[in-house]
Write a protein that holds these residues in place. Sequence first.
Motif, PDB file in Angstrom:
ATOM      1  N   TYR A 157       0.859  -1.187   0.000  1.00  0.00           N
ATOM      2  CA  TYR A 157       0.000   0.000   0.000  1.00  0.00           C
ATOM      3  C   TYR A 157       0.892   1.232   0.000  1.00  0.00           C
ATOM      4  O   TYR A 157       1.789   1.354   0.830  1.00  0.00           O
ATOM      5  CB  TYR A 157      -0.930  -0.007   1.216  1.00  0.00           C
ATOM      6  N   VAL A 158       0.643   2.126  -0.959  1.00  0.00           N
ATOM      7  CA  VAL A 158       1.488   3.298  -1.184  1.00  0.00           C
ATOM      8  C   VAL A 158       0.714   4.560  -0.814  1.00  0.00           C
ATOM      9  O   VAL A 158      -0.438   4.719  -1.215  1.00  0.00           O
ATOM     10  CB  VAL A 158       1.926   3.376  -2.666  1.00  0.00           C
ATOM     11  N   PHE A 159       1.385   5.446  -0.066  1.00  0.00           N
ATOM     12  CA  PHE A 159       0.777   6.691   0.379  1.00  0.00           C
ATOM     13  C   PHE A 159       1.682   7.861   0.030  1.00  0.00           C
ATOM     14  O   PHE A 159       2.896   7.734   0.070  1.00  0.00           O
ATOM     15  CB  PHE A 159       0.561   6.670   1.899  1.00  0.00           C
ATOM     16  N   ARG A 160       1.061   8.993  -0.264  1.00  0.00           N
ATOM     17  CA  ARG A 160       1.816  10.203  -0.574  1.00  0.00           C
ATOM     18  C   ARG A 160       1.530  11.277   0.450  1.00  0.00           C
ATOM     19  O   ARG A 160       0.478  11.290   1.077  1.00  0.00           O
ATOM     20  CB  ARG A 160       1.468  10.705  -1.965  1.00  0.00           C
ATOM     21  N   ALA A 161       2.477  12.188   0.586  1.00  0.00           N
ATOM     22  CA  ALA A 161       2.284  13.368   1.424  1.00  0.00           C
ATOM     23  C   ALA A 161       1.758  14.500   0.545  1.00  0.00           C
ATOM     24  O   ALA A 161       1.718  14.377  -0.677  1.00  0.00           O
ATOM     25  CB  ALA A 161       3.608  13.773   2.061  1.00  0.00           C
ATOM     26  N   LYS A 162       1.370  15.602   1.184  1.00  0.00           N
ATOM     27  CA  LYS A 162       0.971  16.773   0.391  1.00  0.00           C
ATOM     28  C   LYS A 162       2.134  17.245  -0.456  1.00  0.00           C
ATOM     29  O   LYS A 162       1.954  17.644  -1.595  1.00  0.00           O
ATOM     30  CB  LYS A 162       0.484  17.895   1.308  1.00  0.00           C
ATOM     31  N   ARG A 163       3.328  17.181   0.102  1.00  0.00           N
ATOM     32  CA  ARG A 163       4.531  17.505  -0.679  1.00  0.00           C
ATOM     33  C   ARG A 163       4.854  16.298  -1.539  1.00  0.00           C
ATOM     34  O   ARG A 163       4.963  15.175  -1.052  1.00  0.00           O
ATOM     35  CB  ARG A 163       5.687  17.828   0.252  1.00  0.00           C
ATOM     36  N   ALA A 164       5.009  16.497  -2.814  1.00  0.00           N
ATOM     37  CA  ALA A 164       5.169  15.388  -3.758  1.00  0.00           C
ATOM     38  C   ALA A 164       6.535  14.720  -3.705  1.00  0.00           C
ATOM     39  O   ALA A 164       6.799  13.807  -4.476  1.00  0.00           O
ATOM     40  CB  ALA A 164       4.889  15.889  -5.184  1.00  0.00           C
ATOM     41  N   ASP A 165       7.394  15.129  -2.776  1.00  0.00           N
ATOM     42  CA  ASP A 165       8.727  14.531  -2.688  1.00  0.00           C
ATOM     43  C   ASP A 165       8.818  13.435  -1.622  1.00  0.00           C
ATOM     44  O   ASP A 165       9.893  12.961  -1.309  1.00  0.00           O
ATOM     45  CB  ASP A 165       9.782  15.609  -2.410  1.00  0.00           C
ATOM     46  N   ARG A 166       7.670  13.002  -1.083  1.00  0.00           N
ATOM     47  CA  ARG A 166       7.664  11.996  -0.014  1.00  0.00           C
ATOM     48  C   ARG A 166       6.686  10.866  -0.316  1.00  0.00           C
ATOM     49  O   ARG A 166       5.602  11.099  -0.840  1.00  0.00           O
ATOM     50  CB  ARG A 166       7.269  12.652   1.307  1.00  0.00           C
ATOM     51  N   VAL A 167       7.094   9.652   0.066  1.00  0.00           N
ATOM     52  CA  VAL A 167       6.262   8.472  -0.135  1.00  0.00           C
ATOM     53  C   VAL A 167       6.444   7.537   1.059  1.00  0.00           C
ATOM     54  O   VAL A 167       7.527   7.486   1.652  1.00  0.00           O
ATOM     55  CB  VAL A 167       6.619   7.747  -1.464  1.00  0.00           C
ATOM     56  N   LYS A 168       5.371   6.835   1.425  1.00  0.00           N
ATOM     57  CA  LYS A 168       5.443   5.777   2.438  1.00  0.00           C
ATOM     58  C   LYS A 168       4.722   4.558   1.890  1.00  0.00           C
ATOM     59  O   LYS A 168       3.694   4.679   1.228  1.00  0.00           O
ATOM     60  CB  LYS A 168       4.774   6.198   3.752  1.00  0.00           C
ATOM     61  N   LEU A 169       5.276   3.392   2.195  1.00  0.00           N
ATOM     62  CA  LEU A 169       4.670   2.122   1.820  1.00  0.00           C
ATOM     63  C   LEU A 169       4.525   1.290   3.074  1.00  0.00           C
ATOM     64  O   LEU A 169       5.404   1.329   3.943  1.00  0.00           O
ATOM     65  CB  LEU A 169       5.580   1.328   0.871  1.00  0.00           C
TER      66      LEU A 169
END
Length: 118
Positions: A44-56
């Motif tokens: 499962y992939v999630f993004r922050a409001k800032r497009a330079d960050r990702v969490k899985l």
Amino acid sequence: MIGPTGAVRVMVATKPVDFRKGAEGLATLVRETMTADPFSGTVYVFRAKRADRVKLIYWDGTGLCLFAKRLEDGIFRWPKIEDGVMRLSAAQLSALLEGLDWRRVHEARETVTPMQPG
């Protein structure tokens, strides 16, 4: 490589999430928002409001794993922000995590060679 390998199912939450959430908080989002099982082996992939960050997050069979990445330069190429979930291939996920345009990655086409009479 650290992280999921091989043929994995990848689901992307297209709407940004609160990046203060850890593995348990994101697992709750998977259950409540995506109506899915965070312990199924799907990534499962999630993004922050800032497009330079990702969490899985993903279940590796022994525990819930959390992977986070922040690009030093540039941004991740994200789908349009809207409510919902979209599926990516493992190759598209790999491109996304490298900061490449995952939309340019396509599944390999299988070629069939005609049988020769024999």
